[in-house]
Write a protein that holds these residues in place. Structure first.
Motif, PDB file in Angstrom:
ATOM      1  N   VAL A  86     -40.361 -24.790  -8.828  1.00  0.00           N
ATOM      2  CA  VAL A  86     -41.228 -23.650  -8.531  1.00  0.00           C
ATOM      3  C   VAL A  86     -42.115 -23.328  -9.728  1.00  0.00           C
ATOM      4  O   VAL A  86     -43.343 -23.197  -9.607  1.00  0.00           O
ATOM      5  N   ALA A  87     -41.498 -23.195 -10.906  1.00  0.00           N
ATOM      6  CA  ALA A  87     -42.267 -22.852 -12.104  1.00  0.00           C
ATOM      7  C   ALA A  87     -43.281 -23.943 -12.439  1.00  0.00           C
ATOM      8  O   ALA A  87     -44.420 -23.660 -12.818  1.00  0.00           O
ATOM      9  N   LEU A  88     -42.872 -25.199 -12.264  1.00  0.00           N
ATOM     10  CA  LEU A  88     -43.762 -26.305 -12.591  1.00  0.00           C
ATOM     11  C   LEU A  88     -44.934 -26.375 -11.620  1.00  0.00           C
ATOM     12  O   LEU A  88     -46.073 -26.641 -12.032  1.00  0.00           O
ATOM     13  N   GLN A  89     -44.689 -26.129 -10.328  1.00  0.00           N
ATOM     14  CA  GLN A  89     -45.781 -26.169  -9.355  1.00  0.00           C
ATOM     15  C   GLN A  89     -46.817 -25.090  -9.651  1.00  0.00           C
ATOM     16  O   GLN A  89     -48.028 -25.331  -9.562  1.00  0.00           O
ATOM     17  N   VAL A  90     -46.360 -23.912 -10.006  1.00  0.00           N
ATOM     18  CA  VAL A  90     -47.292 -22.822 -10.311  1.00  0.00           C
ATOM     19  C   VAL A  90     -48.071 -23.132 -11.590  1.00  0.00           C
ATOM     20  O   VAL A  90     -49.291 -22.945 -11.660  1.00  0.00           O
ATOM     21  N   ALA A  91     -47.355 -23.607 -12.621  1.00  0.00           N
ATOM     22  CA  ALA A  91     -48.026 -23.960 -13.868  1.00  0.00           C
ATOM     23  C   ALA A  91     -49.016 -25.103 -13.652  1.00  0.00           C
ATOM     24  O   ALA A  91     -50.107 -25.118 -14.237  1.00  0.00           O
ATOM     25  N   SER A  92     -48.647 -26.055 -12.791  1.00  0.00           N
ATOM     26  CA  SER A  92     -49.554 -27.168 -12.489  1.00  0.00           C
ATOM     27  C   SER A  92     -50.806 -26.677 -11.785  1.00  0.00           C
ATOM     28  O   SER A  92     -51.906 -27.197 -12.012  1.00  0.00           O
ATOM     29  N   ALA A  93     -50.644 -25.683 -10.914  1.00  0.00           N
ATOM     30  CA  ALA A  93     -51.804 -25.140 -10.203  1.00  0.00           C
ATOM     31  C   ALA A  93     -52.800 -24.514 -11.175  1.00  0.00           C
ATOM     32  O   ALA A  93     -54.008 -24.753 -11.094  1.00  0.00           O
ATOM     33  N   SER A  94     -52.299 -23.719 -12.117  1.00  0.00           N
ATOM     34  CA  SER A  94     -53.208 -23.111 -13.091  1.00  0.00           C
ATOM     35  C   SER A  94     -53.808 -24.160 -14.013  1.00  0.00           C
ATOM     36  O   SER A  94     -54.960 -24.055 -14.441  1.00  0.00           O
ATOM     37  N   THR A 126     -37.494 -16.434 -14.733  1.00  0.00           N
ATOM     38  CA  THR A 126     -37.438 -16.651 -16.181  1.00  0.00           C
ATOM     39  C   THR A 126     -38.352 -17.798 -16.605  1.00  0.00           C
ATOM     40  O   THR A 126     -39.100 -17.694 -17.592  1.00  0.00           O
ATOM     41  N   LEU A 127     -38.311 -18.882 -15.857  1.00  0.00           N
ATOM     42  CA  LEU A 127     -39.131 -20.042 -16.204  1.00  0.00           C
ATOM     43  C   LEU A 127     -40.613 -19.769 -15.974  1.00  0.00           C
ATOM     44  O   LEU A 127     -41.469 -20.275 -16.719  1.00  0.00           O
ATOM     45  N   LEU A 128     -40.940 -18.979 -14.964  1.00  0.00           N
ATOM     46  CA  LEU A 128     -42.342 -18.614 -14.739  1.00  0.00           C
ATOM     47  C   LEU A 128     -42.895 -17.800 -15.909  1.00  0.00           C
ATOM     48  O   LEU A 128     -44.042 -17.982 -16.327  1.00  0.00           O
ATOM     49  N   MET A 129     -42.092 -16.908 -16.453  1.00  0.00           N
ATOM     50  CA  MET A 129     -42.533 -16.135 -17.611  1.00  0.00           C
ATOM     51  C   MET A 129     -42.721 -17.045 -18.827  1.00  0.00           C
ATOM     52  O   MET A 129     -43.650 -16.869 -19.612  1.00  0.00           O
ATOM     53  N   MET A 130     -41.830 -18.035 -18.958  1.00  0.00           N
ATOM     54  CA  MET A 130     -41.980 -18.984 -20.054  1.00  0.00           C
ATOM     55  C   MET A 130     -43.261 -19.794 -19.886  1.00  0.00           C
ATOM     56  O   MET A 130     -43.980 -20.065 -20.855  1.00  0.00           O
ATOM     57  N   ALA A 131     -43.562 -20.162 -18.635  1.00  0.00           N
ATOM     58  CA  ALA A 131     -44.802 -20.888 -18.361  1.00  0.00           C
ATOM     59  C   ALA A 131     -46.015 -20.051 -18.748  1.00  0.00           C
ATOM     60  O   ALA A 131     -47.027 -20.581 -19.235  1.00  0.00           O
ATOM     61  N   GLY A 132     -45.933 -18.738 -18.536  1.00  0.00           N
ATOM     62  CA  GLY A 132     -47.035 -17.863 -18.916  1.00  0.00           C
ATOM     63  C   GLY A 132     -47.317 -17.911 -20.409  1.00  0.00           C
ATOM     64  O   GLY A 132     -48.479 -17.812 -20.835  1.00  0.00           O
ATOM     65  N   LEU A 133     -46.284 -18.120 -21.194  1.00  0.00           N
ATOM     66  CA  LEU A 133     -46.457 -18.119 -22.646  1.00  0.00           C
ATOM     67  C   LEU A 133     -47.171 -19.374 -23.158  1.00  0.00           C
ATOM     68  O   LEU A 133     -47.793 -19.342 -24.218  1.00  0.00           O
ATOM     69  N   PHE A 134     -47.064 -20.488 -22.414  1.00  0.00           N
ATOM     70  CA  PHE A 134     -47.728 -21.694 -22.927  1.00  0.00           C
ATOM     71  C   PHE A 134     -49.028 -22.032 -22.189  1.00  0.00           C
ATOM     72  O   PHE A 134     -49.586 -23.119 -22.369  1.00  0.00           O
ATOM     73  N   GLN A 135     -49.533 -21.115 -21.379  1.00  0.00           N
ATOM     74  CA  GLN A 135     -50.761 -21.386 -20.639  1.00  0.00           C
ATOM     75  C   GLN A 135     -51.948 -21.695 -21.554  1.00  0.00           C
ATOM     76  O   GLN A 135     -52.690 -22.648 -21.329  1.00  0.00           O
ATOM     77  N   LEU A 136     -52.143 -20.890 -22.585  1.00  0.00           N
ATOM     78  CA  LEU A 136     -53.295 -21.085 -23.466  1.00  0.00           C
ATOM     79  C   LEU A 136     -53.259 -22.458 -24.114  1.00  0.00           C
ATOM     80  O   LEU A 136     -54.270 -23.187 -24.118  1.00  0.00           O
ATOM     81  N   ALA A 137     -52.103 -22.838 -24.659  1.00  0.00           N
ATOM     82  CA  ALA A 137     -51.990 -24.140 -25.319  1.00  0.00           C
ATOM     83  C   ALA A 137     -52.233 -25.278 -24.333  1.00  0.00           C
ATOM     84  O   ALA A 137     -52.929 -26.249 -24.640  1.00  0.00           O
ATOM     85  N   ASP A 138     -51.684 -25.158 -23.132  1.00  0.00           N
ATOM     86  CA  ASP A 138     -51.834 -26.207 -22.131  1.00  0.00           C
ATOM     87  C   ASP A 138     -53.302 -26.398 -21.750  1.00  0.00           C
ATOM     88  O   ASP A 138     -53.790 -27.530 -21.608  1.00  0.00           O
ATOM     89  N   GLY A 139     -54.025 -25.296 -21.592  1.00  0.00           N
ATOM     90  CA  GLY A 139     -55.430 -25.385 -21.216  1.00  0.00           C
ATOM     91  C   GLY A 139     -56.298 -25.968 -22.310  1.00  0.00           C
ATOM     92  O   GLY A 139     -57.157 -26.822 -22.055  1.00  0.00           O
ATOM     93  N   VAL A 140     -56.082 -25.529 -23.542  1.00  0.00           N
ATOM     94  CA  VAL A 140     -56.922 -25.995 -24.657  1.00  0.00           C
ATOM     95  C   VAL A 140     -56.743 -27.493 -24.887  1.00  0.00           C
ATOM     96  O   VAL A 140     -57.715 -28.229 -25.082  1.00  0.00           O
ATOM     97  N   GLN A 141     -55.500 -27.972 -24.848  1.00  0.00           N
ATOM     98  CA  GLN A 141     -55.298 -29.403 -25.095  1.00  0.00           C
ATOM     99  C   GLN A 141     -55.901 -30.253 -23.985  1.00  0.00           C
ATOM    100  O   GLN A 141     -56.431 -31.338 -24.246  1.00  0.00           O
ATOM    101  N   ALA A 142     -55.876 -29.761 -22.747  1.00  0.00           N
ATOM    102  CA  ALA A 142     -56.446 -30.525 -21.635  1.00  0.00           C
ATOM    103  C   ALA A 142     -57.962 -30.651 -21.772  1.00  0.00           C
ATOM    104  O   ALA A 142     -58.531 -31.731 -21.564  1.00  0.00           O
ATOM    105  N   VAL A 143     -58.622 -29.556 -22.130  1.00  0.00           N
ATOM    106  CA  VAL A 143     -60.081 -29.588 -22.250  1.00  0.00           C
ATOM    107  C   VAL A 143     -60.505 -30.399 -23.471  1.00  0.00           C
ATOM    108  O   VAL A 143     -61.466 -31.179 -23.411  1.00  0.00           O
ATOM    109  N   ALA A 144     -59.807 -30.230 -24.578  1.00  0.00           N
ATOM    110  CA  ALA A 144     -60.147 -30.998 -25.780  1.00  0.00           C
ATOM    111  C   ALA A 144     -59.995 -32.495 -25.528  1.00  0.00           C
ATOM    112  O   ALA A 144     -60.835 -33.301 -25.965  1.00  0.00           O
ATOM    113  N   ALA A 145     -58.943 -32.878 -24.798  1.00  0.00           N
ATOM    114  CA  ALA A 145     -58.761 -34.289 -24.466  1.00  0.00           C
ATOM    115  C   ALA A 145     -59.901 -34.797 -23.581  1.00  0.00           C
ATOM    116  O   ALA A 145     -60.373 -35.929 -23.749  1.00  0.00           O
ATOM    117  N   GLY A 146     -60.365 -33.963 -22.646  1.00  0.00           N
ATOM    118  CA  GLY A 146     -61.484 -34.344 -21.797  1.00  0.00           C
ATOM    119  C   GLY A 146     -62.764 -34.535 -22.588  1.00  0.00           C
ATOM    120  O   GLY A 146     -63.527 -35.476 -22.354  1.00  0.00           O
TER     121      GLY A 146
END
Length: 459
Positions: free
Chosen positions: A267-275, A349-369
């Protein structure tokens, strides 16, 4: 950047919506079907890392070829053709591996019943691999032409088709029996096939696109061009494999805790993957815009395009983090039945943890692109190896087991790895953009151009 990025981001979201639809229907059948589809889906996306890498390499080459202007229609046609040729050996190897999903999962210590159900899911899903790769190639071609709309349209249609098929084959709608994970795999495979068919027809019937004659002389080989796709694409695939693999490895680790932990992780991974699909779309736009500027040897334009994309990705992921940290209970309730109270609590709990790493996940994806637009792919792969596997996974395992944090500790390790990768990827982009470098690529032929920095050297 926004004009190109938002249709690409929505296209990515539509692809995640296919998996989310399967998850929503399977979640109503219980923990075991949901956990089985999660484990099988993880292996499927590990296998898809190589097709993704080659498709993204093709997209970067197409963008630079268009930026050069001269003979770009001929060059782009040849690149698409050689990219398509690569699916034959890919499917022969990857399809065979996915056919034996059960044996692979049992070898990792998974429950035999879960492994068997996951194999059933993948044996249906794998038949959508070839058309999905074809869809990726055509989407990269359209992105290089700055026409992402057709891919979005056919993807949105595929969501509706997948939902109808899930309702019939998983939910037992229209008076049909429920086929569980098998029905979900069939639904997604058919939806993937519809995306390629729809986009191929669009390209063939559009007067401006049909001029490229992508299917013309399809039998003619261009081995040097194919080699360039592979040379650029393998590090991209390696980077994606490292990132997908860390989340898939985490799913396997969750299986050591309980099926409920796997379901909560799903569940947490699917939501994080969507964002994540939004910054991934911005990163694809960055590849196209940086590549166009690099092909036209416009160093300032490439620099501006990359930093604009990183800023947009960071801004969106801050908003996503706010949502995940504000309403995790409501999100978990969408996926898990009320009687699964313990699993739902862990998912929160895992969804809240996913919220904490959203910024890092987004920045690394765009920089790689953005780096892909410069054909810089080897160093990003090494950065991903260090951050995800050298630091993130060991931290997660240490906190999850010896420290006794359980599933939460594993996700803390994920967040740590993502943060490290985000910082290093951004520093890499800053250096490359400042000095105007691009990774060397294999020459295509004696009449083509190869990249040297942001300038071009005629060979």
């Amino acid at each position: 950047m926004l004009a190109l990025a938002w249709p690409l981001a929505l296209t990515n979201l539509s692809q995640v919506a296919l998996v989310l639809t399967d998850t929503l229907f399977l979640g109503q059948l219980g923990e075991v079907p949901l956990a089985a589809a999660t484990l099988g889906g993880n292996l499927y996306f590990i296998a898809m890392a190589l097709p993704f890498g080659l498709a993204f390499a093709t997209a970067a080459m197409l963008a630079q070829e268009r930026g050069r202007v001269r003979h770009h229609m001929r060059e782009m046609r040849r690149t698409v053709r050689q990219g398509a040729w690569l699916i034959v050996p890919l499917f022969a190897v990857l399809g065979l591996a996915l056919w034996h999903t059960g044996a692979i999962l049992r070898a990792t210590g998974q429950d035999p019943a879960l492994a068997e159900a996951a194999q059933t899911y993948n044996r249906a899903l794998l038949w959508g691999m070839v058309p999905f790769y074809g869809f990726l190639l055509l989407r990269g071609f359209l992105a290089a032409l700055e026409r992402p709309g057709p891919a979005l349209c056919v993807s949105m249609g595929a969501i509706g088709l997948n939902a109808v098929l899930d309702h019939a084959l998983v939910g037992g709608g229209f008076g049909l029996p429920s086929h569980g994970v098998l029905g979900a795999g069939i639904a997604s495979a058919v939806a993937n096939g519809s995306m390629f068919t729809g986009l191929a027809l669009w390209v063939a019937l559009d007067r401006r696109l049909s001029r490229f004659r992508l299917a013309g002389r399809f039998w003619r080989a261009d081995w040097r061009r194919m080699r360039e796709i592979v040379v650029i694409g393998l590090p991209i695939a390696g980077t994606m494999l490292l990132e997908i693999g860390i989340f898939s490895a985490t799913a396997l680790v969750m299986g050591w805790f309980s099926p409920g932990a796997v379901a909560a992780h799903a569940v947490a991974l699917q939501v994080a993957s969507a964002s994540f699909m939004v910054p991934m779309g911005i990163g694809q736009a960055a590849t196209a815009r940086v590549g166009l500027a690099a092909g036209a040897h416009d160093a300032a334009g490439a620099h501006r395009a990359g930093w604009t994309a990183i800023g947009l990705g960071a801004g969106f992921m801050l908003l996503a983090a706010a949502v995940l940290l504000s309403v995790p209970h409501r999100i978990a309730a969408l996926f898990l039945a009320p009687e699964l109270a313990e699993t739902r609590a862990l998912a929160v709990t895992l969804l809240m943890m996913a919220g904490l790493f959203q910024l890092a996940d987004g920045v690394q994806a765009v920089a790689a692109g953005a780096l892909r637009g410069l054909k810089d792919t080897r160093v990003p792969m090494l950065i991903a190896a260090l951050g995800y596997w050298g630091l993130g996974l060991p931290i997660g395992l240490g906190l999850g087991f010896p420290a006794g944090w359980g599933p939460l500790g594993v996700w803390v390790g994920l967040a740590s790895g993502l943060a490290i990768v985000a910082v290093l990827m951004t520093l890499r982009w800053a250096r490359m953009a400042r000095h105007g470098h691009a990774a060397p690529a294999a020459p295509q032929n004696t009449e083509s151009f190869s990249t040297s920095g942001l300038g071009l050297v005629e060979k």
